[in-house]
Write an enzyme that holds these catalytic residues in place. Structure first.
Site, PDB file in Angstrom:
ATOM      1  N   ALA A  21       0.813  -1.227   0.000  1.00  0.00           N
ATOM      2  CA  ALA A  21       0.000   0.000   0.000  1.00  0.00           C
ATOM      3  C   ALA A  21       0.843   1.272   0.000  1.00  0.00           C
ATOM      4  O   ALA A  21       0.356   2.338  -0.368  1.00  0.00           O
ATOM      5  CB  ALA A  21      -0.917  -0.003   1.218  1.00  0.00           C
ATOM      6  N   LYS A 153       1.488  -8.403 -13.220  1.00  0.00           N
ATOM      7  CA  LYS A 153       2.704  -8.898 -13.842  1.00  0.00           C
ATOM      8  C   LYS A 153       3.924  -8.261 -13.172  1.00  0.00           C
ATOM      9  O   LYS A 153       3.758  -7.185 -12.577  1.00  0.00           O
ATOM     10  CB  LYS A 153       2.677  -8.622 -15.344  1.00  0.00           C
ATOM     11  CG  LYS A 153       2.959  -7.177 -15.736  1.00  0.00           C
ATOM     12  CD  LYS A 153       3.001  -7.085 -17.229  1.00  0.00           C
ATOM     13  CE  LYS A 153       3.106  -5.704 -17.730  1.00  0.00           C
ATOM     14  NZ  LYS A 153       4.315  -4.952 -17.522  1.00  0.00           N
ATOM     15  N   TYR A 184      -4.170  -3.953 -20.241  1.00  0.00           N
ATOM     16  CA  TYR A 184      -4.633  -3.672 -21.597  1.00  0.00           C
ATOM     17  C   TYR A 184      -5.993  -4.321 -21.858  1.00  0.00           C
ATOM     18  O   TYR A 184      -6.767  -3.849 -22.681  1.00  0.00           O
ATOM     19  CB  TYR A 184      -3.567  -4.069 -22.642  1.00  0.00           C
ATOM     20  CG  TYR A 184      -2.724  -2.847 -22.955  1.00  0.00           C
ATOM     21  CD1 TYR A 184      -1.996  -2.242 -21.931  1.00  0.00           C
ATOM     22  CD2 TYR A 184      -2.721  -2.248 -24.206  1.00  0.00           C
ATOM     23  CE1 TYR A 184      -1.272  -1.076 -22.164  1.00  0.00           C
ATOM     24  CE2 TYR A 184      -2.014  -1.084 -24.446  1.00  0.00           C
ATOM     25  CZ  TYR A 184      -1.301  -0.502 -23.417  1.00  0.00           C
ATOM     26  OH  TYR A 184      -0.611   0.666 -23.636  1.00  0.00           O
ATOM     27  N   LEU A 185      -6.304  -5.388 -21.129  1.00  0.00           N
ATOM     28  CA  LEU A 185      -7.605  -6.038 -21.315  1.00  0.00           C
ATOM     29  C   LEU A 185      -8.748  -5.195 -20.741  1.00  0.00           C
ATOM     30  O   LEU A 185      -9.913  -5.510 -20.946  1.00  0.00           O
ATOM     31  CB  LEU A 185      -7.601  -7.425 -20.663  1.00  0.00           C
ATOM     32  CG  LEU A 185      -6.712  -8.448 -21.370  1.00  0.00           C
ATOM     33  CD1 LEU A 185      -6.708  -9.768 -20.634  1.00  0.00           C
ATOM     34  CD2 LEU A 185      -7.176  -8.656 -22.810  1.00  0.00           C
ATOM     35  N   ASP A 240       8.057  -6.658 -20.858  1.00  0.00           N
ATOM     36  CA  ASP A 240       7.282  -5.559 -20.274  1.00  0.00           C
ATOM     37  C   ASP A 240       5.981  -5.323 -21.046  1.00  0.00           C
ATOM     38  O   ASP A 240       4.959  -5.015 -20.455  1.00  0.00           O
ATOM     39  CB  ASP A 240       8.153  -4.292 -20.302  1.00  0.00           C
ATOM     40  CG  ASP A 240       7.611  -3.185 -19.415  1.00  0.00           C
ATOM     41  OD1 ASP A 240       7.186  -3.501 -18.291  1.00  0.00           O
ATOM     42  OD2 ASP A 240       7.601  -2.025 -19.847  1.00  0.00           O
ATOM     43  N   HIS A 245       0.800  -7.421 -23.145  1.00  0.00           N
ATOM     44  CA  HIS A 245      -0.224  -6.535 -23.720  1.00  0.00           C
ATOM     45  C   HIS A 245      -0.436  -6.801 -25.218  1.00  0.00           C
ATOM     46  O   HIS A 245      -1.564  -6.921 -25.684  1.00  0.00           O
ATOM     47  CB  HIS A 245       0.157  -5.055 -23.546  1.00  0.00           C
ATOM     48  CG  HIS A 245       0.450  -4.667 -22.126  1.00  0.00           C
ATOM     49  ND1 HIS A 245      -0.168  -5.249 -21.059  1.00  0.00           N
ATOM     50  CD2 HIS A 245       1.291  -3.739 -21.594  1.00  0.00           C
ATOM     51  CE1 HIS A 245       0.271  -4.703 -19.935  1.00  0.00           C
ATOM     52  NE2 HIS A 245       1.169  -3.789 -20.234  1.00  0.00           N
ATOM     53  N   TYR A 383     -11.027   3.623 -37.673  1.00  0.00           N
ATOM     54  CA  TYR A 383     -11.216   4.185 -39.004  1.00  0.00           C
ATOM     55  C   TYR A 383     -10.791   3.191 -40.053  1.00  0.00           C
ATOM     56  O   TYR A 383      -9.935   2.340 -39.833  1.00  0.00           O
ATOM     57  CB  TYR A 383     -10.543   5.549 -39.195  1.00  0.00           C
ATOM     58  CG  TYR A 383      -9.087   5.676 -38.829  1.00  0.00           C
ATOM     59  CD1 TYR A 383      -8.687   5.888 -37.523  1.00  0.00           C
ATOM     60  CD2 TYR A 383      -8.091   5.627 -39.823  1.00  0.00           C
ATOM     61  CE1 TYR A 383      -7.343   6.034 -37.194  1.00  0.00           C
ATOM     62  CE2 TYR A 383      -6.758   5.782 -39.511  1.00  0.00           C
ATOM     63  CZ  TYR A 383      -6.390   5.974 -38.184  1.00  0.00           C
ATOM     64  OH  TYR A 383      -5.064   6.110 -37.859  1.00  0.00           O
ATOM     65  N   LYS A 385      -9.601   2.882 -43.861  1.00  0.00           N
ATOM     66  CA  LYS A 385      -9.064   3.627 -45.002  1.00  0.00           C
ATOM     67  C   LYS A 385      -9.554   2.981 -46.284  1.00  0.00           C
ATOM     68  O   LYS A 385      -9.460   1.748 -46.433  1.00  0.00           O
ATOM     69  CB  LYS A 385      -7.544   3.583 -44.972  1.00  0.00           C
ATOM     70  CG  LYS A 385      -6.965   4.322 -43.800  1.00  0.00           C
ATOM     71  CD  LYS A 385      -5.477   4.405 -43.996  1.00  0.00           C
ATOM     72  CE  LYS A 385      -4.785   4.738 -42.732  1.00  0.00           C
ATOM     73  NZ  LYS A 385      -3.367   4.446 -42.795  1.00  0.00           N
ATOM     74  N   LEU A 404     -14.756   6.660 -37.216  1.00  0.00           N
ATOM     75  CA  LEU A 404     -15.492   6.649 -35.952  1.00  0.00           C
ATOM     76  C   LEU A 404     -14.541   7.120 -34.864  1.00  0.00           C
ATOM     77  O   LEU A 404     -13.784   6.331 -34.296  1.00  0.00           O
ATOM     78  CB  LEU A 404     -16.011   5.234 -35.649  1.00  0.00           C
ATOM     79  CG  LEU A 404     -16.662   5.039 -34.287  1.00  0.00           C
ATOM     80  CD1 LEU A 404     -17.887   5.926 -34.137  1.00  0.00           C
ATOM     81  CD2 LEU A 404     -17.064   3.586 -34.090  1.00  0.00           C
TER      82      LEU A 404
END
Ligand SMILES: NC(=O)C1=CN([C@@H]2O[C@H](COP(=O)(O)OP(=O)(O)OC[C@H]3O[C@@H](n4cnc5c(N)ncnc54)[C@H](OP(=O)(O)O)[C@@H]3O)[C@@H](O)[C@H]2O)C=CC1
Ligand SMILES: O=C1O[C@H](COP(=O)(O)O)[C@@H](O)[C@H](O)[C@H]1O
EC number: 1.1.1.49
Length: 495
Positions: A21, A153, A184-185, A240, A245, A383, A385, A404
């Protein structure tokens, strides 16, 4: 999307225990996330919080440490006071049984001897994972409710050490109690991948080797180790970022459609696609290490090896690009290029699905490939292209996009931080966005041989200047792997 365990019993008491903590992760991420969830009334009532670390801290001192990261608005002050009133803190060693006994007594008092469920967050260095988890198991588990453990991790540093940790955890807890975080999830666009793929006929039916030439998944950061080189040097950019990720993103892009949205159905598919990927070899890789930019400012003037916490002859890569192959019916022959680096020219995480050239070209080679771009951060966007006829009395063609941009389309939406979603999932018991032990096993199988080769044969990374796009050899490798960069696309919209 309906999934198992997406709600909790809001009237059962819960206790959230933060080990470590006093540390960086706790103050920068965990306490702020808990505050935001509390502020937005998303946590069960009552939820109590208890910090644990070796440093002797009062709640007031803890609060002061966290304050710069909490983003408290003036009108939230009363709620903020209420938040800190639900806190306790215990100081103790990570290997001392008697300190855990004292912690457990403190938890019992905090819970008023109720049937509280307990969540244990290990914001700790891996060197103490084993002792802490044994002590949790033997002394601190909830006696009348459930207990869940969140771990961060690194989950080991190669296949052997990761298996050791997995075996250790499996000897103490059921897999359903373990929440391995890959933050990242928890990101909006990563969570969106399932919907984009499986709720859109047009994409779903072109998502294969017949239509897609290559996939490029990029992570870039514009800063170096910022004095944390000592930690980074033990791991390097492959461990890392790439092994976790980027590989998680790859799994979601490449997996087959799961039989349902249940967490284990999804994770089964992720494991299946990983099993079709052969281990990476050095030939598939470009490695780099940043050097200072004499014309740069501040940190940019320093190279990786100038960091006093890094050894002078370190060959740890700060940039890596790897080309993965998926040997299954959908993807054989389609390169999946993972690229990541620190001290580059910008902060960006993006997935590019590049389609093949149009066969039977009638436009004299003027058309460019379609590309679906999923921008994870910053500025979430999707987006596509495409080529169009230039407007007006002309038959010229030009590159344009279907766009979008979230900031424009979803003006009033609040996109929570990854940790907010993930910690809430733990309360709910949803493991959909957490890493299962067999996923981890496959991830290490793919990366361990090349990591050992880099370390054992002291492979020299290519120097690149702080603030650039990384070694140009990476672009060369990308173009050899069927990713075409034209340099002609112009976006005219507002950023
Ligand atoms: N909704 C939105 O906000 C939208 C924004 N845009 C913006 O328009 C701009 C251009 O779009 P983008 O899709 O990036 O277009 P491009 O296809 O022009 O890609 C540009 C990217 O390609 C990479 N690159 C540069 N040189 C090479 C090379 N030699 N070989 C391979 N790759 C190379 C660079 O990324 P890297 O350094 O990462 O490799 C560069 O950013 C971007 O800034 C984008 O954010 C576009 C559409 C929608
Ligand atoms: O896990 C990690 O991720 C961060 C980047 O996270 P982001 O959410 O800011 O994109 C990275 O800086 C760090 O080195 C790595 O350990």
């Amino acid at each position: 999307m309906k999934c198992e365990g997406t709600h909790f019993d809001s009237h059962v008491p819960h206790t959230f225990v933060i080990f470590g903590a006093s540390g960086d992760l706790a103050k920068k991420k965990i306490y702020p996330t808990l505050w935001w969830l509390f502020r937005d009334n998303l946590l069960p009532k009552p939820t109590n919080f208890c910090g644990y670390a070796r440093s002797k801290l009062s709640i007031e001192e803890l609060r002061t440490k966290c304050h710069p990261y909490m983003k408290v608005q003036p009108h939230e002050q009363a709620k903020y006071e209420e938040f800190w009133q639900c806190h306790a803190y215990a100081a103790g060693g990570y290997d001392k049984r008697s300190d855990f006994v004292a912690l457990n007594e403190q938890l019992e008092r905090l819970e008023n001897h109720s049937n509280s469920n307990r969540i244990f967050y290990l914001a700790l260095p891996p060197s103490v994972f084993e002792q802490v988890t044994v002590n949790i198991k033997e002394i601190c588990l909830s006696q009348r409710g459930w207990s869940r453990v969140i771990i961060e991790k690194p989950f080991g540093r190669d296949d052997v050490t990761s298996k050791k940790l997995s075996d250790h955890l499996a000897s103490l807890f059921h897999e359903e109690q373990l929440y391995r975080i890959d933050h990242y999830l928890g990101k909006e666009m990563v969570q969106n991948l399932m919907t984009i793929r499986f709720a859109n006929k047009i994409l779903n039916s072109t998502w294969n080797r017949e239509n897609i030439a290559s996939v490029l998944i990029t992570f870039k950061e514009p800063f170096g180790t910022q004095g944390r080189g000592g930690y980074f040097d033990e791991f390097g950019i492959i461990r890392d970022v790439m092994q976790n990720h980027l590989l998680q993103i790859l799994s979601l892009v490449a997996m087959e459609k799961p039989t349902s949205c249940q967490p284990d159905d999804i994770r089964d598919e992720k494991v299946k696609v990983l099993k079709s990927i052969p281990a990476l070899t050095l030939d598939d890789m470009v490695l780099g290490q940043y050097v200072g930019n004499p014309e740069g400012e501040g940190e940019a003037r320093e190279g990786y090896l100038d960091d006093p916490t890094v050894s002078n002859d370190s060959n740890t890569p700060t940039f890596a690009q790897g080309v993965l192959r998926i040997n299954n019916e959908r993807w054989e022959g389609v390169p999946f290029i993972l690229r990541c680096g620190k001290a580059l020219n910008e902060r960006k995480a993006v997935v590019r699905i590049q389609y093949r050239d149009v066969p039977g070209d009638i436009f004299e080679g003027n058309s460019k490939r379609n590309e679906l771009v999923i921008r994870v951060q910053p500025g979430e966007a999707l987006y596509f292209k495409m080529m169009t006829k230039s407007p007006g009395i002309t038959f010229d063609m030009e590159e344009t996009e279907l766009d979008l941009t979230y900031e424009h389309r979803y003006k009033d939406s609040y996109l929570p931080d990854a940790y907010e979603r993930l910690i809430l999932d733990v309360f709910c018991g949803s493991q959909m966005h957490f890493v299962r032990s067999d996923e981890l096993h496959e991830a290490w199988r793919i990366f361990t041989p090349v990591l050992h080769e880099i370390e054992n044969t002291k492979v020299k990374p290519i120097p690149y200047v702080f603030g650039t796009r990384g070694p140009k050899e990476a672009d060369q490798k990308t173009s050899e792997n069927n990713f075409k960069y034209y340099g002609s696309y112009k976006w005219h919209g507002k950023k």
